[in-house]
Motif scaffolding. Structure first.
Motif, short mmCIF file in Angstrom:
data_model
loop_
_atom_site.label_atom_id
_atom_site.label_comp_id
_atom_site.label_asym_id
_atom_site.label_seq_id
_atom_site.Cartn_x
_atom_site.Cartn_y
_atom_site.Cartn_z
N GLY A 125 0.73 -1.24 -0.04
CA GLY A 125 -0.09 0.00 -0.02
C GLY A 125 0.68 1.33 0.19
N ALA A 126 2.14 1.10 0.35
CA ALA A 126 3.08 2.27 0.30
C ALA A 126 3.86 1.84 -1.26
CB ALA A 126 4.21 2.23 1.28
N TYR A 127 3.38 2.87 -2.18
CA TYR A 127 3.68 2.71 -3.38
C TYR A 127 5.03 3.13 -3.88
CZ TYR A 127 -1.14 1.09 -3.66
OH TYR A 127 -2.27 0.48 -3.34
N LEU A 128 5.67 2.43 -4.90
CA LEU A 128 6.86 2.95 -5.45
C LEU A 128 6.45 4.19 -6.28
CD1 LEU A 128 9.82 2.75 -6.49
CD2 LEU A 128 9.17 1.64 -8.36
N GLY A 129 7.07 5.47 -6.07
CA GLY A 129 6.92 6.61 -6.86
C GLY A 129 5.91 7.66 -6.03
N ALA A 130 5.47 7.19 -4.88
CA ALA A 130 4.38 7.87 -4.21
C ALA A 130 5.08 9.04 -3.71
CB ALA A 130 3.56 7.27 -3.17
N ARG A 131 6.57 8.76 -3.12
CA ARG A 131 7.25 9.88 -2.58
C ARG A 131 8.41 9.90 -3.57
NH1 ARG A 131 7.70 8.33 3.84
NH2 ARG A 131 5.66 8.46 4.29
N ARG A 132 9.36 11.07 -3.25
CA ARG A 132 10.30 11.38 -4.16
C ARG A 132 11.31 10.25 -4.57
NH1 ARG A 132 14.55 16.47 -4.32
NH2 ARG A 132 15.78 15.55 -6.06
N ILE A 133 11.46 9.95 -5.66
CA ILE A 133 12.27 8.82 -6.10
C ILE A 133 13.73 9.09 -5.56
CG2 ILE A 133 13.16 7.77 -8.10
CD1 ILE A 133 10.12 7.63 -7.89
N ILE A 134 13.99 8.04 -5.22
CA ILE A 134 15.58 7.76 -4.41
C ILE A 134 16.19 6.81 -5.15
CG2 ILE A 134 16.73 7.31 -2.43
CD1 ILE A 134 14.49 7.56 -0.88
N ILE A 135 17.63 7.38 -5.74
CA ILE A 135 18.51 6.24 -6.21
C ILE A 135 19.64 6.35 -5.73
CG2 ILE A 135 17.46 6.62 -8.74
CD1 ILE A 135 19.39 8.53 -9.44
N ASP A 136 20.29 5.18 -5.58
CA ASP A 136 21.50 5.06 -4.60
C ASP A 136 22.68 4.58 -5.18
OD1 ASP A 136 21.79 1.73 -3.48
OD2 ASP A 136 19.46 2.54 -3.81
N THR A 137 23.85 4.24 -4.66
CA THR A 137 24.92 3.64 -5.22
C THR A 137 25.45 2.67 -4.18
OG1 THR A 137 26.52 5.32 -4.19
CG2 THR A 137 25.82 5.69 -6.40
N GLY A 138 24.66 1.86 -3.73
CA GLY A 138 24.78 0.61 -2.82
C GLY A 138 24.30 0.78 -1.47
N TYR A 139 22.99 1.40 -1.37
CA TYR A 139 22.48 1.57 0.14
C TYR A 139 22.01 0.40 0.87
CZ TYR A 139 18.94 3.15 3.51
OH TYR A 139 18.10 3.07 4.59
N TYR A 140 21.29 -0.43 0.14
CA TYR A 140 20.66 -1.93 0.76
C TYR A 140 22.05 -2.77 0.99
CZ TYR A 140 16.20 -0.21 -0.45
OH TYR A 140 14.95 0.74 -0.71
N GLN A 141 23.20 -2.47 0.26
CA GLN A 141 24.25 -3.47 0.39
C GLN A 141 24.96 -3.09 1.71
OE1 GLN A 141 23.30 -2.25 -2.31
NE2 GLN A 141 23.75 -3.79 -3.86
N ILE A 142 24.77 -1.75 2.38
CA ILE A 142 25.62 -1.39 3.56
C ILE A 142 24.95 -2.40 4.80
CG2 ILE A 142 26.09 0.83 2.80
CD1 ILE A 142 24.01 1.95 4.95
N PHE A 143 23.73 -2.73 4.64
CA PHE A 143 23.33 -3.49 5.96
C PHE A 143 23.81 -4.88 5.84
CE2 PHE A 143 20.26 -0.07 4.92
CZ PHE A 143 20.43 0.61 6.20
N ASN A 144 24.58 -5.50 5.03
CA ASN A 144 25.46 -6.67 5.36
C ASN A 144 26.72 -6.29 5.93
OD1 ASN A 144 23.24 -7.96 3.85
ND2 ASN A 144 24.24 -7.70 1.94
N GLN A 145 26.97 -5.16 6.20
CA GLN A 145 28.34 -4.90 6.95
C GLN A 145 28.27 -5.03 8.53
OE1 GLN A 145 29.42 -1.40 3.53
NE2 GLN A 145 29.74 -1.05 5.66
N PRO A 146 28.94 -5.52 9.03
CA PRO A 146 29.07 -5.66 10.53
C PRO A 146 29.03 -4.25 11.08
CG PRO A 146 31.08 -6.22 9.78
CD PRO A 146 30.39 -6.04 8.46
N ASN A 147 29.48 -3.39 10.59
CA ASN A 147 29.44 -2.02 11.24
C ASN A 147 28.22 -1.14 10.92
OD1 ASN A 147 30.13 -1.57 8.45
ND2 ASN A 147 31.37 0.66 8.99
N VAL A 148 27.25 -1.76 10.51
CA VAL A 148 25.93 -0.99 10.30
C VAL A 148 24.81 -1.67 10.87
CG1 VAL A 148 24.22 -0.08 8.41
CG2 VAL A 148 26.95 0.01 8.05
N THR A 149 24.03 -0.75 11.62
CA THR A 149 22.82 -1.17 11.98
C THR A 149 21.59 -0.50 11.77
OG1 THR A 149 24.37 -1.88 14.45
CG2 THR A 149 21.64 -1.42 14.52
N LEU A 150 20.51 -1.12 11.44
CA LEU A 150 19.21 -0.56 11.10
C LEU A 150 18.35 -0.53 12.58
CD1 LEU A 150 17.20 0.76 9.12
CD2 LEU A 150 16.19 -1.65 8.88
#
Length: 534
Positions: free
Chosen positions: A321-346
């Motif tokens: 129900g939270a749709y892609l494009g409803a908010r400003r489009i974000i483009i990244d250079t490896g954002y989701y990948q940082i959460f596989n690093q041991p020094n990153v916590t969500l």
């Protein structure tokens, strides 16, 4: 006291273009700029990872053909330092700085009815008299600081992404928290994770982010564009968003015109080119909830495939129900990948909200996050914030903040009734940042300059609009955006709902830049229908 034909606010791309346009027309003009140099957004936003989401070869001014040929963009999507250098070169070429008062902010602007001019005061004690008052302050220039208990007590380093220091900031060996996961938060987190001893991403709302592939531009690519810049600029001016798509989307008017295997193949193609093409993969993704949900789930599955920990992955996925494009489009250079690093916590602070910020960290309902540095990436009081910050008062002593207490009302996003000779470049109700903003600026600057020239030729000193014209424009905009899913989003800066207490209102025009340009040109050709001259 300086007396001018026009006083311009801002020396970003809007202010610089307006200044050059008025010089060409023979009007006396000055610009007021709170920064120490030109560049606007790109002067202030120096946070690590800052990058434009419009292709570099499109994100440049169409009014300096020589610079088109001289300037060589290095990447497909330019980083902040390169765009700032481009803005500075533009200022050098046109001797912009001689007509700019830097490190100066407007503190008050009052319309003097008897004299038919604006009286403008600054924080330096300057007083200007100007027939026209033109805001080029930008849509994203008034930082939105969160009202969190204890934030003023934090003894570590505290930075807002929109007010980033000019001196280098070091993250090595530090525990860093980033508050916010919009475009700036995503970009900053991706960069900071490479250096910080530990990064805690404080996520209020899960966001969709699409991959940004930004290869170096080759001599051949640059030469090809330079050879056809004139016709390309004309296409940009009359297109929907003035930005070249990487793929010829939409593939069809409706997603469900194609069978599932074709649809998902097209989704993969869009994902693979590394731009925001996926948002417009089909003509109805922005209006059909079923199509939007399918594309959104496609992106959620991409997140799940990248992030190894399934619990973290689900927290990073926006809810159905939270749709892609409803908010400003974000483009990244490896954002989701940082959460596989041991020094990153969500830290998902939706379910575990922040209770206070202490001297040495962030305390949520159930957890304490010790920090040496807090990066606030909570965005801006967009579009209206920069205008209201200037304390503008129009006819009969009415303040703009009172006139807009229930939301902004404008005609074409250019003028507000009761505020004569006040022009708002990319103001509320115009395409603004929903298109390539440099081309939204280009259209407004040329229209304003032509209007001022028209007034001079016809012996008119004052222009205003009417409540009826505002109402008609609001109705037109509302009709065009009624089926856009963005209009139903609960917290969206396009609607002003990211700022507590700000009235919910559509701050942008959804019909596209080319359509909007045609409407503005038609109104001018009809003797400026909806405007009143005296």
């Amino acid at each position: 006291m300086a007396k001018l034909d026009a006083l311009i606010v801002g020396a970003g791309f809007a202010g610089m273009h307006m200044l050059v346009k008025l010089r060409e027309l023979g009007f006396s003009a000055l610009a007021i700029e709170r920064a120490s140099d030109v560049g606007g957004t790109w002067y202030w936003n120096r946070y690590p990872g800052c990058r434009c989401d419009v292709p570099s070869l499109d994100y440049s001014v169409p009014w300096d053909a020589e610079l088109d040929q001289e300037w060589d963009w290095t990447e497909k999507f330019s980083a902040q330092p390169e765009i700032l250098a481009y803005a500075q070169r533009l200022a050098d070429r046109h001797d912009i700085r001689r007509d700019v008062h830097f490190e100066t902010s407007v503190t008050k602007a009052n319309w003097n009815e008897a004299r038919g001019l604006w009286l403008v005061e600054t924080d330096k004690g300057d007083l200007f008299e100007a027939t026209f008052f033109i805001s080029g302050a930008g849509a994203l220039s008034e930082p939105n600081m969160p009202d969190i208990p204890g934030i003023e007590t934090f003894k570590g380093e505290l930075y807002h992404t929109g007010l980033w220091p000019h001196d280098p900031v070091t993250f090595a060996g530090k525990r860093v928290g980033v508050l916010g996961t919009g475009s700036t938060g995503v970009q900053a987190s991706t960069a900071i994770a490479k250096e910080a001893a530990h990064l805690t991403v404080l996520q209020r709302t899960a966001q969709y982010s699409l991959p940004c592939l930004t290869p170096s531009l080759t001599d051949e690519v640059r030469a090809e564009r330079k050879a056809r810049y004139p016709e390309h600029r004309e296409w940009q001016r009359n297109s929907y968003a003035a930005s070249t798509p990487s793929l010829p989307t939409p593939f069809a008017p409706s997603a469900f015109d194609d069978p599932p295997e074709v649809r998902f193949a097209n989704y993969e193609r869009c994902w693979g080119v590394g731009t925001a093409s996926l948002v417009s993969v089909y003509g109805d993704v922005a209006t059909n909830p079923e199509a939007a949900e399918e594309v959104s789930e496609f992106v959620r599955n991409k997140i799940r495939s990248v992030v190894k920990d399934p619990v973290t992955a689900e927290k990073l996925c926006p809810l159905p129900g939270a749709y892609l494009g409803a908010r400003r489009i974000i483009i990244d250079t490896g954002y989701y990948q940082i959460f596989n690093q041991p020094n990153v916590t969500l830290a998902d602070i939706t379910g575990d909200p922040i209770e206070e910020i202490t001297e040495d960290g962030v305390k949520t309902r159930g957890t304490f996050y010790p920090l040496d540095m807090l990066v606030v990436a909570t965005g801006y009081d967009a579009v209206t914030g920069p205008l209201l910050a200037m304390n503008i008062t129009g006819r009969q002593g009415v303040a703009l903040k009172d006139a807009w207490a229930s939301g902004p009302r404008t005609y074409l996003g250019l003028m507000a009734a009761g505020f004569p000779n006040l022009f708002t470049i990319t103001g509320p109700g115009s395409p603004g940042v929903l298109a390539n903003v440099i081309f939204s600026i280009d259209q407004h600057v040329n229209w304003i300059g032509d209007c001022m020239d028209h007034m001079r030729r016809h012996g008119k000193r004052v222009i205003d609009t009417t409540n009826q014209a505002e109402q008609e424009w609001q109705a037109h905009n509302a009709k065009g955006s009624a089926h856009v899913l963005r209009m139903n989003d609960a917290k969206n800066w396009y609607l002003g709902t990211n700022v507590p207490g700000k009235p919910r209102a559509s701050l942008v025009y959804h019909g596209g830049l080319g359509v909007y340009r045609g409407i503005c040109d038609e109104i001018a050709a009809q003797g400026y229908r909806g405007f009143v001259f005296s």
